[in-house]
Design a protein around this motif. Sequence first.
Motif, PDB file in Angstrom:
ATOM      1  N   LEU A  13       0.925  -1.313  -0.091  1.00 30.03           N
ATOM      2  CA  LEU A  13      -0.116  -0.074  -0.025  1.00 30.03           C
ATOM      3  C   LEU A  13       0.689   1.386   0.116  1.00 30.03           C
ATOM      4  O   LEU A  13       0.463   2.139  -0.492  1.00 30.03           O
ATOM      5  N   ALA A  14       1.879   1.304   0.662  1.00 33.90           N
ATOM      6  CA  ALA A  14       2.838   2.506   0.957  1.00 33.90           C
ATOM      7  C   ALA A  14       3.285   3.317  -0.376  1.00 33.90           C
ATOM      8  O   ALA A  14       3.139   4.158  -0.536  1.00 33.90           O
ATOM      9  N   PRO A  15       3.880   2.261  -1.186  1.00 35.76           N
ATOM     10  CA  PRO A  15       4.190   2.880  -2.636  1.00 35.76           C
ATOM     11  C   PRO A  15       3.008   3.157  -3.590  1.00 35.76           C
ATOM     12  O   PRO A  15       3.223   4.276  -4.113  1.00 35.76           O
ATOM     13  N   HIS A  30      -9.587  13.531   5.246  1.00 39.41           N
ATOM     14  CA  HIS A  30      -9.834  12.469   5.688  1.00 39.41           C
ATOM     15  C   HIS A  30      -8.560  11.206   5.926  1.00 39.41           C
ATOM     16  O   HIS A  30      -8.185  10.864   5.005  1.00 39.41           O
ATOM     17  N   ASN A  31      -8.511  11.077   7.173  1.00 36.14           N
ATOM     18  CA  ASN A  31      -7.467  10.214   7.402  1.00 36.14           C
ATOM     19  C   ASN A  31      -7.960   8.782   7.814  1.00 36.14           C
ATOM     20  O   ASN A  31      -8.272   8.575   8.994  1.00 36.14           O
ATOM     21  N   ILE A  32      -7.767   7.767   6.881  1.00 32.82           N
ATOM     22  CA  ILE A  32      -8.415   6.769   6.923  1.00 32.82           C
ATOM     23  C   ILE A  32      -7.421   5.612   7.023  1.00 32.82           C
ATOM     24  O   ILE A  32      -6.312   5.477   6.358  1.00 32.82           O
ATOM     25  N   ASP A  33      -7.702   4.717   8.072  1.00 30.64           N
ATOM     26  CA  ASP A  33      -6.765   3.372   8.325  1.00 30.64           C
ATOM     27  C   ASP A  33      -7.108   2.601   7.164  1.00 30.64           C
ATOM     28  O   ASP A  33      -8.051   1.859   7.037  1.00 30.64           O
ATOM     29  N   ASP A 111     -10.425   0.179  -2.451  1.00 27.56           N
ATOM     30  CA  ASP A 111      -9.829  -0.895  -2.828  1.00 27.56           C
ATOM     31  C   ASP A 111      -8.994  -1.598  -2.092  1.00 27.56           C
ATOM     32  O   ASP A 111      -8.458  -2.755  -1.959  1.00 27.56           O
ATOM     33  N   ALA A 112      -8.297  -0.791  -1.305  1.00 30.38           N
ATOM     34  CA  ALA A 112      -7.094  -0.995  -0.286  1.00 30.38           C
ATOM     35  C   ALA A 112      -7.930  -1.919   0.831  1.00 30.38           C
ATOM     36  O   ALA A 112      -7.173  -2.883   1.388  1.00 30.38           O
TER      37      ALA A 112
END
Length: 327
Positions: A13-15, A30-33, A111-112
């Motif tokens: 996910l990070a890249p 929006h800070n989504i986990d 999607d994540a």
Amino acid sequence: MTPPRERADGEELAPRRRELIARSGPWQHHNIDLGGGVYTMGDDAPGQQVRLPAIVQVATDLLAAPLDGARVLDLAAHEGLFAVEFARRGARVVAVEIRDEHVEKAEFARDALDLRDMEVRRDDVRNVTRERYGEFDLVLCLGILYHLDARAAFALVEQVTKLCRRLAILDTHFSVDPAESFLHRGVTYRGRSVWEHDPASTADERARAHGASFDNPESVWLTKPSLFNLLRNAGFTSVLEVRVPRPQFGAWDRTMLAAVKGTRQDSIMAAPRLELDAALENDWPEHERRRVSDAQTRRGRIRHLMARALPVSVRRAYRRRRLKTRR
């Protein structure tokens, strides 16, 4: 049934998140986990999560059905936080957003997290109708009404009523002064016009101004009484101002309303002569004379203190005299 995809881990996910930020800019609100220790804004960024608990609690309390399986519409979904939350709770969510970069970020979060019951549509909320989108148990109208001009704001509230089977939650600024009049369907509503964009700004500049409307240079902020009356006139049977849980706003002139679309009651059994239509159709006045109990007025407190200073025999004699007078 299609087997679920394997959710991406943090290393994957990070890249992808960095690529999206390079292309469309960082998440701003929006800070989504996303799982795997990856957050859209960063694990220590506050974002707009502070409003989310109140919205979830109100929806859970007032919906006639459980969230799991409920159909939810998130209007002007922005970066997708609220749509993601309800989709993770089992709701079938349609998120509508007009700005391309917000749509891409909401889709990335969906999607994540492999939220297959969350659909993201690029559309203008002014184009959302029951004929195109169907009906929903819950409609979220968060932070959008006060970005519309008068005509669009009135139309949106009417469309929300048609789209909504049960509950709409509105989070909006309101005017503290009934400075201007706005006529809609023969009814006068009050509020004020607010400048959204410089009239000389280009369409591209307006589209990139994320804290403002998408294109209209001015918006209207209605007063609270006008908001109540508009929602009632549109077809909601109860309108509740949310006080508990306390919504967290950065400004006093903002409120959260829960509008319920129920069954209109046409009679009262215990008082059949009550003119129910007149009682239910009373408008909220813009300037209401506030009557308080006598015990809380200065005159009432002074009278009470003077009465307490009198001997008990005198106070009893006075009460007996008043009872005889009433008979």
